[in-house]
Structures are given as C-alpha cells and as structure tokens.
Scaffold this motif. Structure first.
Motif, PDB file in Angstrom:
ATOM      1  N   MET A   1       0.844  -1.169   0.000  1.00  0.00           N
ATOM      2  CA  MET A   1       0.000   0.000   0.000  1.00  0.00           C
ATOM      3  C   MET A   1       0.891   1.235   0.000  1.00  0.00           C
ATOM      4  O   MET A   1       1.814   1.322   0.775  1.00  0.00           O
ATOM      5  CB  MET A   1      -0.898  -0.034   1.246  1.00  0.00           C
ATOM      6  N   ASP A   5       0.578   5.413   6.180  1.00  0.00           N
ATOM      7  CA  ASP A   5       0.115   4.444   7.173  1.00  0.00           C
ATOM      8  C   ASP A   5      -0.897   5.064   8.124  1.00  0.00           C
ATOM      9  O   ASP A   5      -1.798   4.385   8.590  1.00  0.00           O
ATOM     10  CB  ASP A   5       1.291   3.881   7.974  1.00  0.00           C
ATOM     11  N   GLU A   7      -3.236   6.852   7.507  1.00  0.00           N
ATOM     12  CA  GLU A   7      -4.549   6.928   6.891  1.00  0.00           C
ATOM     13  C   GLU A   7      -5.195   5.553   6.777  1.00  0.00           C
ATOM     14  O   GLU A   7      -6.328   5.440   6.313  1.00  0.00           O
ATOM     15  CB  GLU A   7      -4.441   7.537   5.493  1.00  0.00           C
ATOM     16  N   THR A   8      -4.485   4.526   7.164  1.00  0.00           N
ATOM     17  CA  THR A   8      -5.012   3.177   7.093  1.00  0.00           C
ATOM     18  C   THR A   8      -5.385   2.735   8.500  1.00  0.00           C
ATOM     19  O   THR A   8      -4.534   2.655   9.369  1.00  0.00           O
ATOM     20  CB  THR A   8      -3.970   2.215   6.492  1.00  0.00           C
ATOM     21  N   ARG A  30     -13.302   2.248   4.031  1.00  0.00           N
ATOM     22  CA  ARG A  30     -12.424   2.580   2.909  1.00  0.00           C
ATOM     23  C   ARG A  30     -12.647   4.020   2.451  1.00  0.00           C
ATOM     24  O   ARG A  30     -11.710   4.714   2.075  1.00  0.00           O
ATOM     25  CB  ARG A  30     -12.665   1.592   1.764  1.00  0.00           C
ATOM     26  N   GLU A  33     -10.835   6.274   4.912  1.00  0.00           N
ATOM     27  CA  GLU A  33      -9.401   6.267   4.625  1.00  0.00           C
ATOM     28  C   GLU A  33      -9.088   7.118   3.393  1.00  0.00           C
ATOM     29  O   GLU A  33      -8.097   7.854   3.370  1.00  0.00           O
ATOM     30  CB  GLU A  33      -8.914   4.833   4.402  1.00  0.00           C
ATOM     31  N   HIS A  37      -6.823  10.497   3.172  1.00  0.00           N
ATOM     32  CA  HIS A  37      -5.717  10.600   2.222  1.00  0.00           C
ATOM     33  C   HIS A  37      -5.758  11.937   1.484  1.00  0.00           C
ATOM     34  O   HIS A  37      -4.749  12.632   1.397  1.00  0.00           O
ATOM     35  CB  HIS A  37      -5.759   9.440   1.231  1.00  0.00           C
TER      36      HIS A  37
END
Length: 118
Positions: A1, A5, A7-8, A30, A33, A37
């Motif tokens: 990815m 990180d 944002e996950t 999702r 996230e 981002h």
C-alpha cells in the motif's frame, strides 16, 4: 500500500469508531481512509489516486460531503483521533490543520474546515 500508514485504520480502530458512531457502517471504512488521504495530502479531489483505492474520487467525496452535512464528520475525526496513542494525537491534529490550511490557501476559503481548532 503506497498511501500514508496513518490513513489506514486497523480493525480495532474502525471497530471503536463503529461503536462510538452508530450511523457508520463497515463499508464506510475505505471511504474514510480515502477522505483522510485527500485531506492530509492536500491534493485536489480530481487528483485522487483512483486505481490505488479502487474507486472514483466521487465516491469518497460524496461520503465526505454527506458526513459534513449530517454533522458526522467532526465526530468521526474525534473518534479516530481517540484511537491513536496519546503521544500521536497532537501531531495528527497538527498535521490535519496544516493540510487544511494548505487546501484553503490553494482552493480559497469556500472549503469547509475539516477540524475545528480546539
């Protein structure tokens, strides 16, 4: 990815958010996230990496607008921030403010602030 990180979300973080905000569903993760981002990178929505996220920029953009209009967005940010270690909370908020200021300078004041300064 390849995106940040921070944002996950891991499963525990998202579960905590689901428990604190009943209006959210598992499929919102999702999109959340993706919104993080865009906001944290300061990119324009049109520059959203659709292939990386597997969705058009319009999907998270529409969810973001809905969350703002319904008042969920500040609750979501607060819930997310509370899942971070205490030492990271301040730096994450500062990063979000910096990204928002960058977006406002680039896009003008018509953009709504993602976070209210405490």
């Amino acid at each position: 990815m390849t995106h940040f990180d921070s944002e996950t979300l891991d499963r525990n973080q998202w579960d905590a958010m689901l428990l604190s905000i009943p209006q959210l569903s598992a499929r919102d993760k999702r999109n959340f996230e993706a919104v993080l981002h865009v906001l944290l990178s300061g990119m324009a929505w049109e520059d959203f990496p659709e292939e990386e996220f597997g969705m058009s920029f319009r999907t998270p953009w529409n969810r973001y607008r809905h969350w703002q209009q319904t008042g969920l967005w500040p609750l979501m940010l607060q819930a997310y921030c509370s899942t971070l270690p205490e030492a990271m909370q301040h730096s994450w908020k500062a990063r979000m403010f910096q990204a928002e200021e960058h977006r406002l300078r680039r896009s003008g004041s018509r953009k709504r602030a993602a976070l209210e300064k405490a």
